[in-house]
Design an enzyme around this catalytic site. Structure first.
Site, short mmCIF file in Angstrom:
data_model
loop_
_atom_site.label_atom_id
_atom_site.label_comp_id
_atom_site.label_asym_id
_atom_site.label_seq_id
_atom_site.Cartn_x
_atom_site.Cartn_y
_atom_site.Cartn_z
CG ASP A 48 -1.79 1.16 1.37
OD1 ASP A 48 -2.45 1.50 0.38
OD2 ASP A 48 -1.82 1.75 2.47
CD GLU A 106 -1.75 2.86 -3.80
OE1 GLU A 106 -1.71 3.68 -4.77
OE2 GLU A 106 -1.64 3.20 -2.61
CG ASP A 136 -9.35 3.09 -0.84
OD1 ASP A 136 -10.14 2.79 0.07
OD2 ASP A 136 -8.13 3.25 -0.66
#
Length: 496
Positions: free
Chosen positions: A297, A344, A397
């Site tokens: 992330d 990411e 998200d």
């Protein structure tokens, strides 16, 4: 390690079908694995598996621990099969919603049953089971701090650890020893829950391997302040003398937004480097006990990170600071060899970040929601996904693709149709899955919601909101053979 051309479905464990109000590691997970097997899917990607915090909206990205598993995911039915619970003790089962998670109701139902299973284990377990339990406690170095943290937190439910009495807050050895003695039973209970979670997850992982499905985990770059991680390792974070963060994580304003103030404590990368990044290596060791690959992330944060003064509410008050970059990943490679990470890399373009991804062959993410469909060569259009990327139809998200498409302005929608060579007559979810599967991206993912053609009411999470997130669940009858066969045919056609 490089990925082969492959495909995956993104579905968090909480979203699986179950009779007990929340997806778990039992029959519903195996049904989902059977579905993936029939569909010829290579990867099952989940959100982080840690225990969630009600005050943080049950986000799997805000947890009491980066190492522990969420006890709410333990299968009660499997505990019945092991004689840790009796079938009649599960009755009456509340009338849980079939298509969403009511976390409060789930806690009220499941936690007392886990207490019962622990009490039965404590009084009736075989010598072999006790030996396995104690071996688990000895082998998991993080467990001692985590279980003590949870016991102390339960004893002071109104406080975070930074409000604990100084001897506990500052981890004075005598105070910790007294606390371990005082809370020995609760410590043992939390250890039992982690042992049970681990056994069930390991069994599920073995079944996934039998179906040639790899498990893709998720590594949030930051951890919660009120966590065992920060309490047990304060030197690894940028904390003041009061143990509160001196600066917190977030991202700066971008054209069209005001930035974000996440509030997580930041790492003290100098201290971590001086300790050979031992905390991060421990974290990755734990990760690869649970998963075959993982998404990193906010990958940019490993290269440079936005530090917002803790007393500032405006993200614009922050500044860029250097992260560990190559130094950390060289240490990781020395420890593990080539590791399968997805990066990411959404949001901010950074040449150093791109260089790091290329050097370590870390595929970045491409998501059609971020495409300008009228811009030639936009790298979020599936036809322009590079080979060293992971293409997604949507993420945890974003909105679902169906709702995103419905909200597209007319000009963007026309450009979208033109770029994909479609007329909008076929189900749009299959048009985007087809496009992502047909792209050059080495890995192609769809969320289960997109596969089912669902709208906004089924999205995982809406960033910036505190309620109603992480609740969606799939009904078992939605995982049909016809749906699996259609995805299999698409994989065959696009050689995935």
């Amino acid at each position: 390690m490089t990925f082969d051309r492959s495909s995956g479905v993104f579905c968090h464990v909480t979203s699986l079908p179950s009779a007990h109000g929340i997806g778990d590691l039992g029959a519903g997970a195996r049904t989902f694995l059977d579905f993936l097997d029939r569909a010829g899917v290579d990867h099952w990607q989940t959100c982080p598996l840690g225990p969630t915090i009600a005050a943080a909206g049950e986000s799997p990205y805000q947890s009491y621990s980066a190492f522990a598993g969420n006890p709410l995911l333990i299968s009660l039915e499997q505990l019945v099969e092991e004689d840790a619970l009796r079938a009649e003790e599960l009755e009456p089962v509340p009338e849980f919603p079939a298509d969403r998670v009511d976390y409060e109701a789930v806690r009220e139902y499941k936690l007392p049953l886990l207490e019962t299973a622990f009490e039965r284990f404590d009084t009736h377990a075989t010598g072999e089971a006790r030996e396995a339990f104690e071996q688990f406690r000895e082998e998991q170095a993080w467990l001692d701090d985590y279980t003590l943290f949870r016991a102390l937190s339960a004893a002071r439910p109104e406080d975070t650890w930074v409000e604990w009495p100084a001897p506990l807050r500052e981890r004075e050895p005598e105070a910790l020893a007294e606390a371990r003695e005082e809370h020995a039973e609760r410590i043992r209970y939390h250890a039992f829950c982690q042992w049970t979670f681990d056994r069930q997850w390991e069994a599920l992982r073995e079944e996934a391997a039998e179906r040639d499905v790899s498990l893709v985990g998720d590594v949030p770059i930051y951890v919660s302040l009120d966590s065992a991680d920060v309490w047990a390792n304060p030197d690894a974070f940028q904390l003041g003398e009061d143990h509160r963060p001196t600066a917190v994580a977030g991202v700066p304003p971008n054209p069209g937004d005001d930035g974000q103030r996440w509030g997580n404590p930041l790492y003290d990368w100098d201290t971590l480097a001086a300790n050979d990044y031992d905390w991060w290596l421990d974290r990755f060791h734990r990760l690869f006990e649970q998963a075959d690959a993982a998404r990193l992330d906010h990958f940019l944060g490993f290269v440079r990170y936005w530090a917002i003064p803790a007393d500032a509410g405006d993200p614009a008050a922050g500044e860029w600071r250097d992260g560990p970059g190559r130094d950390l990943f060289e240490r990781v490679r020395a420890e593990f060899g080539e590791v399968p990470f997805l990066a990411e890399d959404l949001g901010f373009v950074d040449d150093q970040m791109r260089d790091l991804q290329i050097e370590y062959e870390l595929p970045g993410m491409r998501v059609p929601h971020y495409a300008d469909w009228c811009e030639e060569g936009n790298d979020h259009q599936p036809m322009h996904y590079p080979e060293n990327s992971a293409g997604y139809t949507s993420t945890h998200d974003t909105d679902t693709f169906v709702s995103y498409y419905e909200d597209l302005p007319a000009e963007q929608r026309d450009c979208f149709h033109y770029n994909l060579g479609i007329d909008g007559e076929r189900a749009i979810e299959w048009e985007i899955i087809d496009a992502v599967w047909g792209s050059e991206a080495v890995v192609a993912f769809t969320t289960l919601q997109d596969l089912l053609g669902l709208g906004s009411d089924a999205r995982f999470n809406e960033p910036g909101t505190a309620e109603g997130n992480w609740e969606w669940r799939v009904r078992e009858d939605a995982l049909t053979e016809e749906l699996a066969d259609r995805l299999w045919e698409l994989g065959e056609f696009h050689v995935r």
